[in-house]
Design a protein around this motif. Structure first.
Motif, short mmCIF file in Angstrom:
data_model
loop_
_atom_site.label_atom_id
_atom_site.label_comp_id
_atom_site.label_asym_id
_atom_site.label_seq_id
_atom_site.Cartn_x
_atom_site.Cartn_y
_atom_site.Cartn_z
N ASP A 124 0.80 -1.23 0.00
CA ASP A 124 0.00 0.00 0.00
C ASP A 124 0.83 1.28 0.00
O ASP A 124 0.31 2.37 0.23
N GLY A 125 2.14 1.13 -0.27
CA GLY A 125 3.01 2.28 -0.27
C GLY A 125 3.77 2.46 1.03
O GLY A 125 4.80 3.14 1.06
N GLU A 126 3.26 1.82 2.07
CA GLU A 126 3.92 1.87 3.38
C GLU A 126 4.38 0.49 3.84
O GLU A 126 5.43 0.35 4.45
N SER A 127 3.58 -0.52 3.55
CA SER A 127 3.91 -1.87 3.98
C SER A 127 3.19 -2.89 3.11
O SER A 127 2.25 -2.56 2.37
N VAL A 128 3.63 -4.14 3.22
CA VAL A 128 2.98 -5.24 2.51
C VAL A 128 1.69 -5.59 3.23
O VAL A 128 1.69 -5.78 4.45
N VAL A 129 0.59 -5.68 2.48
CA VAL A 129 -0.70 -5.98 3.10
C VAL A 129 -1.13 -7.42 2.87
O VAL A 129 -2.00 -7.93 3.57
N ALA A 130 -0.52 -8.10 1.89
CA ALA A 130 -0.82 -9.51 1.65
C ALA A 130 0.25 -10.09 0.75
O ALA A 130 0.83 -9.37 -0.08
N ARG A 131 0.51 -11.38 0.92
CA ARG A 131 1.56 -12.01 0.10
C ARG A 131 1.25 -13.49 -0.08
O ARG A 131 0.53 -14.10 0.72
N SER A 132 1.80 -14.06 -1.15
CA SER A 132 1.66 -15.49 -1.41
C SER A 132 2.88 -15.95 -2.20
O SER A 132 3.27 -15.31 -3.17
N SER A 133 3.48 -17.07 -1.78
CA SER A 133 4.62 -17.63 -2.51
C SER A 133 4.55 -19.15 -2.49
O SER A 133 4.29 -19.75 -1.45
#
Length: 217
Positions: free
Chosen positions: A19-28
């Motif tokens: 969001d420009g400040e931090s990661v809000v969701a991730r998948s790997s």
């Protein structure tokens, strides 16, 4: 700002929202043979995790390699398609830069990923944000003198411990790191490389030199 980041240049099929400040969701997921099958479900998954819809995305970030042709093009084509459909910019970033950024190393080091054929894609870095020169593809033994004594990150470093004895995390690419790096560069007003594939090798498929002549009976 809401960045959708993805990278399929390595065996990791990785997607993140930032969001420009931090990661809000991730998948790997690590699967070298299923990039096309896994990527879009991963995009759906991170959007659901964040409670957002795709039209909230304001920019797309994609790893441009270096990497093998088949996997790399999956992410690039998908990123370009999303960017076109949403009328948002697409930012290319070197895949090795994402691994370097994730390492957080503040001294000279190397990033090396598996290029198959007993080779690595690699580049040297002064620190986690500063690459020295352009990425290359070489046999590890041929670059041993150039990387001697340097820490190394990436799957290629773990495969060739005799050349990279000081192998460190991360082993695999993370779209979360790629997104964070992109957000940092956007805030700083920096330019991005074109979202075009960085193959470093000629394709395996070749046009036949002599076409077979077929004559009508």
């Amino acid at each position: 700002m809401l960045l959708l980041a993805m990278d399929t240049a390595t065996p990791a099929v990785t997607v993140a929202l930032h969001d420009g400040e931090s990661v809000v969701a991730r998948s790997s997921q690590v699967d070298a043979r299923r990039h096309g099958e896994l990527l879009l479900p991963a995009v759906d998954r991170v959007l659901q995790e964040a409670g957002l819809k795709i039209d909230a995305v304001t920019g797309v970030v994609v790893g441009i390699g270096p990497g093998p042709y088949t996997g790399l093009r999956v992410g690039l084509v998908t990123a370009a398609t999303f960017a076109s459909a949403l009328s948002v910019p697409v930012h290319g970033l070197c895949t090795l830069d994402g691994l370097a950024y994730a390492s957080g190393i503040d001294e000279p080091f190397v990033v090396a990923t598996d290029a198959r054929r007993k080779e690595v894609y690699w580049a040297r870095y002064d620190n986690a944000r500063t690459r020295v020169g352009e990425p290359s593809v070489d046999r590890p033994a041929d670059i041993a003198d150039q990387v001697a004594g340097l820490p190394a990150v990436g799957a290629g470093a773990r495969l060739y411990a005799e050349v990279f004895p000081d192998a460190r995390d991360p082993e695999h690419q993370s779209a979360a790191a790629l997104a964070a790096l992109a957000a940092e560069r956007i805030r700083a007003g920096e330019d991005f490389p074109e979202p075009r594939p960085l193959y470093l090798r000629r394709p395996d498929a070749q046009v036949p030199k002599n076409y077979k002549v077929v004559t009508p009976k």
